[in-house]
Motif scaffolding. Structure first.
Motif, PDB file in Angstrom:
ATOM      1  N   LYS A 440      39.629  49.751  44.273  1.00 30.87           N
ATOM      2  CA  LYS A 440      39.572  50.601  45.453  1.00 30.87           C
ATOM      3  C   LYS A 440      40.229  49.946  46.669  1.00 30.87           C
ATOM      4  N   ASP A 441      39.915  48.666  46.898  1.00 27.67           N
ATOM      5  CA  ASP A 441      40.363  48.027  48.135  1.00 27.67           C
ATOM      6  C   ASP A 441      41.188  46.768  47.929  1.00 27.67           C
ATOM      7  N   HIS A 442      41.575  46.486  46.677  1.00 32.64           N
ATOM      8  CA  HIS A 442      42.484  45.365  46.435  1.00 32.64           C
ATOM      9  C   HIS A 442      41.859  44.014  46.811  1.00 32.64           C
ATOM     10  N   LEU A 443      40.556  43.885  46.626  1.00 34.78           N
ATOM     11  CA  LEU A 443      39.886  42.631  46.945  1.00 34.78           C
ATOM     12  C   LEU A 443      40.212  41.570  45.909  1.00 34.78           C
ATOM     13  N   ARG A 444      40.144  40.318  46.335  1.00 32.87           N
ATOM     14  CA  ARG A 444      40.310  39.210  45.388  1.00 32.87           C
ATOM     15  C   ARG A 444      39.045  39.128  44.544  1.00 32.87           C
ATOM     16  N   MET A 445      39.204  39.076  43.212  1.00 39.33           N
ATOM     17  CA  MET A 445      38.069  39.201  42.303  1.00 39.33           C
ATOM     18  C   MET A 445      37.788  37.930  41.511  1.00 39.33           C
ATOM     19  N   ASP A 446      38.337  36.795  41.952  1.00 42.03           N
ATOM     20  CA  ASP A 446      38.116  35.546  41.233  1.00 42.03           C
ATOM     21  C   ASP A 446      36.646  35.137  41.248  1.00 42.03           C
ATOM     22  N   VAL A 447      35.994  35.319  42.390  1.00 41.77           N
ATOM     23  CA  VAL A 447      34.564  35.010  42.533  1.00 41.77           C
ATOM     24  C   VAL A 447      33.930  36.226  43.200  1.00 41.77           C
ATOM     25  N   MET A 448      33.341  37.087  42.406  1.00 47.18           N
ATOM     26  CA  MET A 448      32.798  38.346  42.934  1.00 47.18           C
ATOM     27  C   MET A 448      31.582  38.731  42.111  1.00 47.18           C
ATOM     28  N   ASP A 449      30.559  39.247  42.780  1.00 50.22           N
ATOM     29  CA  ASP A 449      29.349  39.667  42.077  1.00 50.22           C
ATOM     30  C   ASP A 449      29.619  40.941  41.290  1.00 50.22           C
ATOM     31  N   ALA A 451      27.989  43.833  41.131  1.00 48.11           N
ATOM     32  CA  ALA A 451      27.846  45.118  41.834  1.00 48.11           C
ATOM     33  C   ALA A 451      29.110  45.478  42.598  1.00 48.11           C
ATOM     34  N   THR A 452      29.695  44.484  43.293  1.00 52.49           N
ATOM     35  CA  THR A 452      30.919  44.760  44.048  1.00 52.49           C
ATOM     36  C   THR A 452      32.077  45.068  43.107  1.00 52.49           C
ATOM     37  N   ALA A 453      32.194  44.273  42.029  1.00 57.02           N
ATOM     38  CA  ALA A 453      33.274  44.514  41.070  1.00 57.02           C
ATOM     39  C   ALA A 453      33.146  45.899  40.452  1.00 57.02           C
ATOM     40  N   ASN A 454      31.945  46.260  40.078  1.00 62.79           N
ATOM     41  CA  ASN A 454      31.727  47.563  39.467  1.00 62.79           C
ATOM     42  C   ASN A 454      32.072  48.689  40.437  1.00 62.79           C
ATOM     43  N   SER A 455      31.682  48.532  41.697  1.00 64.75           N
ATOM     44  CA  SER A 455      31.984  49.549  42.705  1.00 64.75           C
ATOM     45  C   SER A 455      33.480  49.680  42.926  1.00 64.75           C
ATOM     46  N   GLN A 456      34.194  48.564  42.953  1.00 63.46           N
ATOM     47  CA  GLN A 456      35.642  48.606  43.171  1.00 63.46           C
ATOM     48  C   GLN A 456      36.357  49.391  42.068  1.00 63.46           C
ATOM     49  N   ARG A 511      38.012  30.400  32.807  1.00 63.57           N
ATOM     50  CA  ARG A 511      37.481  30.444  34.157  1.00 63.57           C
ATOM     51  C   ARG A 511      37.549  31.859  34.753  1.00 63.57           C
ATOM     52  N   SER A 512      37.767  32.849  33.921  1.00 67.70           N
ATOM     53  CA  SER A 512      37.766  34.233  34.402  1.00 67.70           C
ATOM     54  C   SER A 512      36.389  34.596  34.944  1.00 67.70           C
ATOM     55  N   ASN A 513      36.374  35.605  35.789  1.00 66.59           N
ATOM     56  CA  ASN A 513      35.125  36.099  36.363  1.00 66.59           C
ATOM     57  C   ASN A 513      34.445  37.028  35.359  1.00 66.59           C
ATOM     58  N   VAL A 514      33.336  36.580  34.778  1.00 69.87           N
ATOM     59  CA  VAL A 514      32.663  37.383  33.757  1.00 69.87           C
ATOM     60  C   VAL A 514      32.090  38.661  34.364  1.00 69.87           C
ATOM     61  N   ASN A 515      31.820  38.653  35.664  1.00 70.90           N
ATOM     62  CA  ASN A 515      31.336  39.875  36.315  1.00 70.90           C
ATOM     63  C   ASN A 515      32.414  40.953  36.315  1.00 70.90           C
ATOM     64  N   LEU A 516      33.652  40.552  36.574  1.00 74.50           N
ATOM     65  CA  LEU A 516      34.763  41.497  36.506  1.00 74.50           C
ATOM     66  C   LEU A 516      34.920  42.039  35.091  1.00 74.50           C
ATOM     67  N   LEU A 517      34.867  41.156  34.099  1.00 70.23           N
ATOM     68  CA  LEU A 517      35.056  41.590  32.715  1.00 70.23           C
ATOM     69  C   LEU A 517      33.971  42.580  32.307  1.00 70.23           C
ATOM     70  N   SER A 518      32.733  42.307  32.697  1.00 66.94           N
ATOM     71  CA  SER A 518      31.640  43.222  32.363  1.00 66.94           C
ATOM     72  C   SER A 518      31.799  44.552  33.084  1.00 66.94           C
ATOM     73  N   ALA A 519      32.188  44.496  34.355  1.00 66.42           N
ATOM     74  CA  ALA A 519      32.395  45.731  35.106  1.00 66.42           C
ATOM     75  C   ALA A 519      33.502  46.566  34.477  1.00 66.42           C
ATOM     76  N   ALA A 520      34.553  45.904  34.004  1.00 68.37           N
ATOM     77  CA  ALA A 520      35.656  46.625  33.365  1.00 68.37           C
ATOM     78  C   ALA A 520      35.169  47.363  32.122  1.00 68.37           C
ATOM     79  N   THR A 521      34.502  46.650  31.225  1.00 70.26           N
ATOM     80  CA  THR A 521      34.056  47.298  29.983  1.00 70.26           C
ATOM     81  C   THR A 521      33.036  48.394  30.270  1.00 70.26           C
ATOM     82  N   ASN A 522      32.184  48.212  31.273  1.00 71.72           N
ATOM     83  CA  ASN A 522      31.192  49.230  31.598  1.00 71.72           C
ATOM     84  C   ASN A 522      31.811  50.473  32.223  1.00 71.72           C
ATOM     85  N   ASN A 523      33.038  50.366  32.697  1.00 73.86           N
ATOM     86  CA  ASN A 523      33.758  51.517  33.237  1.00 73.86           C
ATOM     87  C   ASN A 523      34.763  52.086  32.237  1.00 73.86           C
TER      88      ASN A 523
END
Length: 737
Positions: A440-449, A451-456, A511-523
């Motif tokens: 949504k907003d082109h945020l840097r996702m290297d270290v992101m919780d 909830a934010t990753a899922n919302s993006q 060293r990928s962000n597992v929160n991003l990976l989980s948010a991706a699969t959940n979407n």
């Protein structure tokens, strides 16, 4: 709101110096956006551009050169191995390791495995990279046999059941030359008995032989050619003969440059029992490639110029040579692609000032008129280049910069009255492009919780749906390709919405962000774009493969190629000024002796892109929304780049370029990767039966297969390509060439 000024793109340090021979452009990955708005529909309120409040995509991070660009520059040098590949006076040692071997009693000479044998002369073999590359591009299974260290026996050529192990043989050089001996003569890696064993196998099983390079004479056998004394060169050109057009069926007949490769122009000579047909000739009519039939009926093809995977002539010959060698029947396919992604749609971005070398105070965002012009330019590309009839841009969009409450406008007459002309035009272009989630907003996702990753990800899909965009649902491009381990090692997530360009290190996919990976699969997202200029983001062992993510089996990476059209330039003047500020004689990394004009810049950039396209991988090139500005009627930097590439491509070859939507692109790359890995592991095999013109495929588990030459396949180029799934055995009818 006052925009935060960011350093010029080159102020970010490179993690390694560039040498002259590894010239590369500043390869950019997307920047990131500002704080997410409070609702899916309401963007934040920094600057006003084109009568809409937009999020600004900030400065892009510099990255190291991609390896293929470096390989091109290293290959195109007077010091390159292919340019220094002179062939000495060759001789074949008398057989000592074994005697010439006859066929086994149970030889099934009508049956051969769908695999190619590459015979190498051992360490330092300059022809081996091209042999590997051309077979890898076509997905043809192969074995490399080091003839300098192991004896070539009939057992190595024929299976215990009598089936031939190989359908074709590639010699990296015609005599498999090694280092000169004490007398200055150059011995072959095979002795006389081994050559006789090879020739007997080729004769009995009717296996074709391709010599990638040779100085034609009589060692180890006579091709009916003789090198013309004094004609040796490293700079010439070649053109296919009428017979050559039959073998190299995709070539247009246009003259092809042969540069940075030692070459032995040759002449046909009469040899009893040998029939020779020139395929390629130089401007003086001397032979640079020919087929010949030996006195015992074997079919051979020899090239008299050195090869390298990054050289134009090697890449253009690859498709036809593999087709000839395999008789048009092989596991795998050679297909070429034109995939172009445009990142940051809906966002404003940095804008380079060619006069000052700095950034303009205000960001740049394309207008609705620019967007409609992109539609027209895409149509012009399709109609002007038959090889690209189905070309379509993929627009990686950031919905945080869109207005969903605007009217749909499809003409430039009314865009000046729109609340946001870009959003209005985008609604009109909903089916014109492939729309891909870019967060949504082109945020840097290297270290992101999470909830934010899922919302993006989820909010961007919602906005795309409200805009009516025909989106690819299973794919994602993160800002800066972030979240995949190429990052600032000290990043704690404090500046995910910052404009600051932090130095990046490739820490690996682990060293990928597992929160991003989980948010991706959940979407519902399986395919993530990765950066081909980052070592861990692509598979060096397989030039056409993607990368299964090691931390999440539900995520698969599709590498994308950067290019030298900088992310923050909108006109030819800006593009060349920035390029020259880096690589001109007064640039940060001086390489070119004089500043390039825009025409020269496009010529250089399209050379690099053409190499990528000819490689056969389905990997997109990516640019950015400022590159779409209609700087002159019907023109943008992006369309100029594509036209330059297609003009060169169409000059040489007629093989169609496929363009896939990301919803199809990801599965295609994943399927090809699964096949390539299975074939390399021996889990997917095939045997061709010449008597029945059938191929029997075999696998221990259900696996996808791609077969070139299948009767019920889809036409592509000179062959049909058949796809399916095999578990156990499957017999398929084929038509050889």
């Amino acid at each position: 709101m006052t925009h935060r000024r960011v350093p010029a793109a080159l102020s970010a340090p490179l993690s390694a110096p560039l040498s002259a021979l590894t010239l590369a452009l500043v390869l950019t990955a997307c920047g990131q956006g500002t704080q997410p708005p409070t609702t899916a529909d309401a963007p934040p309120s920094p600057a006003v551009i084109d009568e809409v409040t937009v999020v600004r995509a900030p400065a892009e991070a510099t990255a190291l050169p991609d390896p293929r660009r470096s390989a091109l520059l290293q290959a195109e040098s007077a010091d390159a191995p292919a340019a220094r590949a002179r062939l000495g006076t060759a001789y074949v040692p008398q057989g000592q390791r074994l005697s010439a071997q006859t066929l086994p009693a149970g030889a099934q000479t009508n049956r051969v495995a769908l695999k190619v044998l590459v015979l190498s002369s051992g360490e330092g073999d300059f022809g081996l990279p091209e042999a590997r590359n051309m077979l890898g591009e076509s997905g043809v299974p192969y074995d490399v046999f080091d003839a300098s260290t192991q004896p070539l026996t009939m057992d190595a050529l024929v299976r215990e059941d009598g089936v031939g192990r190989y359908q074709g043989v590639i010699l990296t050089s015609s005599a498999l030359l090694m280092q000169p001996d004490s007398a200055g003569l150059v011995p072959s890696a095979l002795d006389s008995a081994e050559w006789e064993t090879l020739f007997e196998y080729e004769r009995a099983y009717r296996v074709r032989q391709l010599a990638l390079y040779g100085s034609p004479g009589t060692v180890p056998e006579d091709y009916g050619l003789r090198a013309v004394a004094g004609a040796e060169t490293t700079t010439t050109s070649m053109k296919p003969t009428a017979a050559g057009r039959g073998v190299l069926s995709d070539l247009t007949g246009t003259v092809i440059p042969v540069r940075y490769a030692y070459t032995y122009p040759s002449a046909v000579t009469s040899v009893p029992g040998v029939s020779t047909t020139p395929l390629l000739t130089d401007p003086s009519g001397r032979v640079l490639g020919a087929t010949s039939t030996s006195s015992d009926g074997r079919e051979r093809l020899i090239l008299t110029m050195a090869q390298n995977p990054a050289l134009r002539h090697s890449q253009l010959l690859s498709y036809g040579l593999v087709g000839w060698l395999t008789r048009g029947v092989s596991l795998g396919e050679h297909r070429r692609f034109l995939q172009v992604d445009i990142d940051d749609w809906f966002l404003g971005g940095d804008h380079y000032n060619a006069s000052t070398g700095q950034l303009y105070a205000d960001p740049f965002r394309i207008s609705g008129n620019d967007a409609l012009a992109v539609r027209d330019q895409q149509g012009w590309i399709r109609s002007s280049f038959p090889v690209a009839r189905n070309f379509r841009y993929a627009m990686a969009f950031n919905g945080g910069g869109a207005r969903t409450d605007v009217a749909t406008l499809c003409t430039t007459l009314f865009t000046g009255f729109a609340k946001d002309s870009l959003s209005s035009a985008s609604k009109c272009l909903n089916d014109t492009f492939d729309w891909v989630n870019h967060t949504k907003d082109h945020l840097r996702m290297d270290v992101m919780d999470y909830a934010t990753a899922n919302s993006q990800l989820a909010d961007n899909f919602v906005i795309g749906s409200r805009m009516g965009l025909n989106m690819s649902r299973n794919s994602l491009v993160t800002g800066e390709h972030s979240g995949l381990g190429n990052m600032d090692p000290t990043d704690d997530g404090t500046y995910n919405d910052s404009d600051v360009n932090l130095p990046k290190t490739d820490l690996g996919l682990e060293r990928s962000n597992v929160n991003l990976l989980s948010a991706a699969t959940n979407n519902g997202i399986r395919y993530l774009a990765s950066d081909h200029s980052v070592k861990s983001h692509w598979d060096a062992s397989c030039p056409t493969c993607g990368v299964p993510h090691p931390l999440n089996a539900g995520v698969f990476l599709v590498p994308r190629w950067p290019n030298g059209v900088a992310y923050h330039v909108t006109t030819p003047t800006e593009a060349t000024a920035f390029f020259n500020s880096v690589y001109g004689p007064q640039g940060r990394f001086p390489y070119f002796p004089s500043n390039l004009t825009y025409t020269e810049f496009l010529d250089y950039e399209s050379d690099v892109a053409l190499n990528h396209v000819l490689d056969g991988g389905a990997f997109p090139h990516y640019m950015h929304q400022p590159n779409l500005r209609e700087y002159s009627w019907g023109k943008s930097l992006a369309s100029d780049w594509i036209r330059a590439l297609l003009t060169k491509y169409s000059k040489y070859t007629t093989l169609p370029l496929s363009t896939l939507r990301w919803d199809d692109l990801g599965p295609y790359v994943e399927r090809r990767t699964q096949e390539e890995k299975a074939k390399a592991a021996g889990l997917l095999t095939g045997v061709y039966d010449r008597a029945s013109n059938t191929v029997t495929l075999q696998s221990a588990a259900p696996l996808p297969y791609t077969l070139t030459g299948g009767n019920s396949g889809t036409p592509y180029g000179a062959q049909r390509i058949q796809k399916g799934t095999v578990s156990g055995t499957l017999t398929v009818a084929v038509t050889p060439r």
